[in-house]
Structures are given as structure tokens and as C-alpha cells.
Design a protein around this motif. Structure first.
Motif, PDB file in Angstrom:
ATOM      1  N   UNK A 148     135.753  54.642 129.254  1.00 12.62           N
ATOM      2  CA  UNK A 148     134.450  55.034 128.699  1.00 12.62           C
ATOM      3  C   UNK A 148     133.402  55.158 129.799  1.00 12.62           C
ATOM      4  N   UNK A 149     133.437  54.266 130.793  1.00 14.53           N
ATOM      5  CA  UNK A 149     132.469  54.321 131.888  1.00 14.53           C
ATOM      6  C   UNK A 149     132.667  55.581 132.725  1.00 14.53           C
ATOM      7  N   UNK A 195     127.462  43.251 125.219  1.00 21.38           N
ATOM      8  CA  UNK A 195     126.981  43.556 126.569  1.00 21.38           C
ATOM      9  C   UNK A 195     126.825  45.060 126.776  1.00 21.38           C
ATOM     10  N   UNK A 196     127.755  45.844 126.216  1.00 22.77           N
ATOM     11  CA  UNK A 196     127.705  47.298 126.373  1.00 22.77           C
ATOM     12  C   UNK A 196     126.521  47.917 125.641  1.00 22.77           C
ATOM     13  N   UNK A 231     121.662  54.009 132.630  1.00 18.40           N
ATOM     14  CA  UNK A 231     120.806  54.936 133.377  1.00 18.40           C
ATOM     15  C   UNK A 231     120.805  54.552 134.855  1.00 18.40           C
ATOM     16  N   UNK A 232     120.438  55.504 135.736  1.00 19.16           N
ATOM     17  CA  UNK A 232     120.297  55.187 137.165  1.00 19.16           C
ATOM     18  C   UNK A 232     119.020  54.395 137.395  1.00 19.16           C
ATOM     19  N   UNK A 288     123.850  52.915 139.006  1.00 17.15           N
ATOM     20  CA  UNK A 288     123.520  52.841 137.576  1.00 17.15           C
ATOM     21  C   UNK A 288     123.528  51.395 137.084  1.00 17.15           C
ATOM     22  N   UNK A 289     122.826  51.179 135.987  1.00 13.27           N
ATOM     23  CA  UNK A 289     122.825  49.880 135.323  1.00 13.27           C
ATOM     24  C   UNK A 289     122.863  50.090 133.807  1.00 13.27           C
ATOM     25  N   UNK A 290     123.167  49.011 133.071  1.00 13.44           N
ATOM     26  CA  UNK A 290     123.130  49.050 131.614  1.00 13.44           C
ATOM     27  C   UNK A 290     124.340  49.738 131.001  1.00 13.44           C
TER      28      UNK A 290
END
Length: 470
Positions: free
Chosen positions: A84-85, A209-210, A216-217, A225-227
């Protein structure tokens, strides 16, 4: 093998070598002394000795489970979100397939060497190294850069090899050093049960957590990226740091063979990683019991990985065929949790059955049942029948790991344990790569799995006959 047998008897039965196996499992002098004392001092001494062994085992098991379950937790957190990532980063299905193949290829190639290095350098050290390498792999996931993501997959492959070899090797070595080898089956059963519980917990935490923050960057033109889908990897990173710290504090070091026990540690020249791999290969080919163990474990675990890849499209296709336009997706989280409950049931069944049967006998039942389960999946006429058959297979998975772990603990020589365990993973990874690189339908894949399980059943019957004749 099982409760009611003194540790000295269990070791002698489980490691009795023939002319083809000159390297039996190391037994400690303490085991022999306890066995002799028990024989000379009557029932009270036997009871006292058993109680002392139970206390040592409980202490050892607690130390192992704290570290192992943290490692398993970190692995379960990542699994559902890797694809998914990569997809969220915008990579094509071909690019994602290349990344996955690189991970399994890394596990097959580099994993072949790290096992021998762990036997010589110390298994506790390599558990800490596992935590560092896997944590580094998690950190690479934050970068939208194919090269960095490829590096992360390579590191992840090495970490996976360590997870499935060094932890188990440390556990068997620690049982041998503590004189509680008769409890090894119970330890594997508890570890598998705990692993199933952790998998369910990890699924729930990873989902939260996901969805905790937006993907977003950190800035408009940044590749960092984070989140979003990175949340589970961040939680996994924290778990790995704790895992490494706990192992450094709670675990004692142990090595392959005699290198941990006396002053010879520094006087004996240590062979290279390649030499250790070659030595492990020669030992495996020279001893039919070890070779059979390796082939059987590769066949079962290869089938298990193929099942992991294929159960989703198989159930989806069956449900779409039944519901047609009314199909609105499947509750994959609930289905996964059900699978894990079946694994827990399987490990509990093993704990009960091991009181009466040897692991070799139980394994015949496990592989035979798995063969039937895949047959039922192939010919399933409805979603319900297919789902029940899949749950039956998951139950055999819960029985398989403690059964095979106990057998390998008794058959594989201590001096080369991690090296041989990683050698077993080479054919396993070839099976997984074959399934990734070929465009097999779910039905054909399950037929392949059923065939491999049939072969595993036949080979296990042969292994049981060899072990019973001694």
C-alpha cells in the motif's frame, strides 16, 4: 521431547547420531549430573529436580518471549502496508514487484551467510543487529526514492532471515545450557500462541496508526514523507528499539558448538561466513535427517507464503461469483483475525497432543491435514466452504511451527544451527520467488500447494520411520 521425560533422556533420544551424523546436539554436563543424581536419590530427588527444571524453564521462557514477541510485533505491523505504501508513492505494479523480489532475493542470498556468522559471533549480538537493520529498513520507507526503497527492501530481507533463524537458535541453545531440553516443545508452542495474539494486536494498532495522520511530504518539493501508511512503520521502529534494548539486558550470549563455554573461545580460529555456509551444506547433505527436515520445512513454509499471497483474490473471486453486483468487499481485518485464532487453536492442540505423541508423529498429521485443506480450497463451491478450508490450513500452521521447531532442535547440530536454519530458507525463497514471478491463478497456486504438502507428508513419514528405528 515432552514432559515426563528427564532432560538427559530427552537429549539422548533426540540426538542419538548414526555414522552419517558425526555432530550431535551438544548436551551439558549439568544434564548428565542431574540425571545421575535423580537415578540415585529416589522419587523425592526426582520431584525436586523436575521442580527446579520447571523454574529454570519458566524464567528462560519469560526472557525469550519478551524479546521475540516484540520482534514479531514489529514484523506484523509492517506486512499489510508495504504494498500500500509503494502504491501511495505512485510506483507501478512492475516496480513494486521488483522491490518485493529484491526483498526475498536478499533474504535468500545474504541470509545464507548471516546464520553462520551468528553461530560464531554470538546469537544475542545478531538479535541486536536484527533490530538495528530492521529499524534502518523502516526509516527508508519515509523516502520517495526508488534507490532508497530498494536499499530498505535489501535490509528487510536480511532482517527477515535473522528473525526466522537466530531467535530460534538462541532459544534452543539456551534450553541446552539450562538443562531443560525436555521443555523445548512447550516453549515453541507458547511462542507460536503468543505470535498469533501479537498478530491480531498488531493489525489493530497498525490500522489506527495508518489513519492517525495525513500522508504527505514535509515540504512541497521534499521527497521525505510522513503520516498515512508510514504510521505502522514508525510504530515498528519503536518496537525494534525496545526489542534490541531488552535483548541486550535480558539475554545471555550463546554460540554454536562449544565456543561459548570455556577459554577455547579465543584460541580457536573462526571460519569465514562462506566456510560456515559450506560446512552447513556438507553437514546437511551428509545427514538424511537434517536434509529431510530442510526439504519438509521449505515445502510447508513455501506453501504458507503462497497462501498468504493468494487467499485474498481467491475469497474475493468466490464471493463475487456468489453475490454478483451485490458484492461490496470483504472484511479482511476480521478474516485475518479469524485465521490467527485458528493458529492459536493449532498451537494449543500441539501443547495437548505432545503429552502423548512425539513431534514426528504429530507432523505427519499436520502435513496430511494441510494436504486435505488445500484440496478442499481447490474444489470449494462456495465462499463458506472455501473459508472453512482456509481456516483448517491456518490451524495446521499453528501446529506446524512448534512441531518443526522441536524436531529441528533435536536433529540439527548446535554448532551449525543458525547456518543450517538459514540454509533451509534458500529453497523456501526460491519457491516464493517462483510464485511472485509467474502469473499463476489462485486455483493453480493452491493445487501447487496441495502437491507440495503431499510430498511433505510422504517425506515426514520417512523421517518418522528413521527416528523411530533408533
Amino acid at each position: 521431547y515432552f514432559p515426563g521425560t528427564s532432560s538427559n533422556d530427552a537429549l539422548s533420544k533426540g540426538t542419538k547420531s548414526d555414522e552419517e551424523d558425526p555432530t550431535p546436539l551438544m548436551s551439558s554436563a549439568g544434564d548428565v549430573e542431574k540425571g545421575e543424581a535423580a537415578g540415585d536419590s529416589g522419587p523425592k530427588a526426582n520431584a525436586a529436580s523436575d521442580a527446579a527444571a520447571d523454574i529454570r524453564h519458566a524464567h528462560l521462557l519469560r526472557k525469550y518471549l519478551v524479546v521475540y514477541l516484540l520482534a514479531a510485533f514489529s514484523d506484523w505491523l509492517q506486512g499489510p502496508y508495504v504494498y500500500a505504501l509503494y502504491d501511495a508513492y505512485g510506483y507501478s505494479q512492475h516496480d513494486i514487484a521488483v522491490l518485493f523480489v529484491a526483498g526475498f532475493g536478499s533474504s535468500m542470498v545474504f541470509g545464507s551467510f548471516v546464520g553462520g556468522m551468528a553461530d560464531q559471533g554470538g546469537r544475542k549480538k545478531f538479535v541486536i543487529l536484527f533490530a538495528i537493520i530492521y529499524a534502518a529498513s523502516c526509516m527508508t520507507k519515509h523516502f520517495k526514492d526508488f534507490t532508497i526503497l530498494m536499499l530498505g527492501r535489501l535490509l528487510g530481507g536480511i532482517a527477515t532471515s535473522l528473525l526466522f533463524s537466530v531467535f530460534e537458535s538462541w532459544l534452543v541453545g539456551a534450553h541446552s545450557n539450562a538443562g531443560v531440553m525436555s521443555h523445548i516443545g512447550k516453549s515453541f508452542s507458547m511462542a507460536q500462541y503468543g505470535n498469533s495474539v501479537i498478530a491480531i494486536l498488531a493489525g489493530q494498532i497498525a490500522n489506527k496508526a495508518a489513519n492517525h495522520a495525513e500522508f504527505k511530504p514535509i515540504s512541497e518539493n521534499s521527497g521525505f514523507y510522513t503520516g498515512g501508511y508510514l504510521g505502522p512503520f514508525d510504530v515498528s521502529l519503536v518496537a525494534l528499539v525496545i526489542c534490541g534494548c531488552f535483548s541486550s539486558v535480558l539475554w545471555e550470549e550463546n554460540y554454536g558448538g562449544d565456543s561459548s563455554s570455556n577459554d577455547d573461545t579465543n584460541s580457536k580460529p573462526k571460519s569465514s561466513a562462506i566456510a560456515a555456509l559450506i560446512g552447513a551444506f556438507k553437514t546437511t547433505m551428509r545427514n538424511p535427517d537434517i536434509l529431510l527436515c530442510g526439504i519438509i520445512s521449505s515445502l510447508f513454509e513455501g506453501s504458507m507464503y503462497i497462501f498468504v499471497f493468494m487467499w485474498t483474490p481467491a475469497l474475493t473471486a468466490l464471493t463475487k461469483e456468489e453475490l454478483g453486483d451485490d458484492f461490496d468487499g470483504l472484511p479482511f481485518g476480521v478474516i485475518f483475525s479469524t485465521f490467527m485464532v485458528c493458529c492459536m487453536a493449532g498451537s494449543s492442540i500441539f501443547s495437548i497432543a505432545m503429552e502423548k505423541l512425539k513431534p514426528e508423529q504429530l507432523a505427519v498429521f499436520v502435513f496430511g491435514t494441510a494436504t486435505c485443506a488445500f484440496g478442499l480450497v481447490v474444489y470449494a463451491g462456495s465462499t463458506t466452504s472455501g473459508f472453512i478450508a482456509m481456516n483448517l490450513f491456518e490451524m495446521t500452521v499453528g501446529m506446524y511451527f512448534p512441531s518443526m521447531g522441536t524436531m529441528k532442535g533435536m536433529i540439527v547440530p548446535e554448532g551449525q544451527r543458525s547456518a543450517i536454519y538459514n540454509l533451509f530458507r534458500i529453497p523456501l525463497n526460491l519457491i516464493v520467488l517462483f510464485s511472485l514471478l509467474t502469473d499463476l491463478t489462485p486455483r493453480v497456486s493452491f493445487i501447487l500447494c496441495g502437491t507440495m504438502m503431499s510430498i511433505a507428508t510422504i517425506l515426514q513419514i520417512k523421517l518418522k520411520a528413521r527416528r523411530s528405528s533408533r
